[in-house]
Design an enzyme around this catalytic site. Sequence first.
Site, mmCIF file in Angstrom:
data_model
loop_
_atom_site.group_PDB
_atom_site.id
_atom_site.type_symbol
_atom_site.label_atom_id
_atom_site.label_comp_id
_atom_site.label_asym_id
_atom_site.label_seq_id
_atom_site.Cartn_x
_atom_site.Cartn_y
_atom_site.Cartn_z
ATOM 1 N N VAL A 1 -36.507 13.647 8.482
ATOM 2 C CA VAL A 1 -36.843 14.941 7.897
ATOM 3 C C VAL A 1 -35.520 15.597 7.541
ATOM 4 O O VAL A 1 -34.489 15.291 8.128
ATOM 5 C CB VAL A 1 -37.693 15.829 8.847
ATOM 6 C CG1 VAL A 1 -39.093 15.258 9.007
ATOM 7 C CG2 VAL A 1 -37.029 16.003 10.195
ATOM 8 N N SER A 2 -35.544 16.502 6.580
ATOM 9 C CA SER A 2 -34.297 17.050 6.046
ATOM 10 C C SER A 2 -33.609 18.064 6.942
ATOM 11 O O SER A 2 -32.402 18.242 6.865
ATOM 12 C CB SER A 2 -34.541 17.670 4.673
ATOM 13 O OG SER A 2 -34.963 16.665 3.777
ATOM 14 N N THR A 3 -34.363 18.769 7.791
ATOM 15 C CA THR A 3 -33.758 19.780 8.657
ATOM 16 C C THR A 3 -34.359 19.695 10.057
ATOM 17 O O THR A 3 -35.433 19.126 10.256
ATOM 18 C CB THR A 3 -34.008 21.204 8.119
ATOM 19 O OG1 THR A 3 -35.404 21.489 8.200
ATOM 20 C CG2 THR A 3 -33.520 21.369 6.691
#
Length: 186
Positions: free
Chosen positions: A8-10
């Site tokens: 996931v990006s964050t």
Amino acid sequence: MRVGYARVSTKEQNEARQIKAFEEKGIEKIFLDKMSGKDANRPQLKAMLDYIRDVDTVEVESISRLARSTKDLLEIVDRITSKGAKLVIYKENVDTGTEQGKFMLTVFGAMAQLERASILERQAEGIAIAKEQGKYKGKPKMAIDEEALRRECMKWRDGQQTAVESMRRLNLKPNTFYRRVKELSL
């Protein structure tokens, strides 16, 4: 062994959907990164690449979870296949155990890179329009005690302490410290 890689990006984003899919498919080992896919310098990706062997299958929810550029994707796939392992990507229905899968992987990788470039382009256009309309002014300046900055700057300029020590005392990063020193003509 079936090995899953999720990303996931964050840190705030939820990886539950990817993990659940792995669990439902009986994946034995899962590696998870919570950071951008803009480059391949990710701790769990590296750990997964070091971990796999020639009998393993690496499984990923979608190409975008593995890489955002065609170059990175092909390099990651090369590392996987050079170890004798294969890669299966659910969303795009790719299996590098077949010649068709290898071909489709390259096509989908190029599409993922184009998608990322398009997103960044649209974002930049939106920001430019918002700036023209006066709705976007960028990130707000960090509140800084100007008097404390003046004191620390004086100590630094007088040679009583280093700039690094001044930054540490003010809890500022170098760019912010030097920009504020310049703005205040210190």
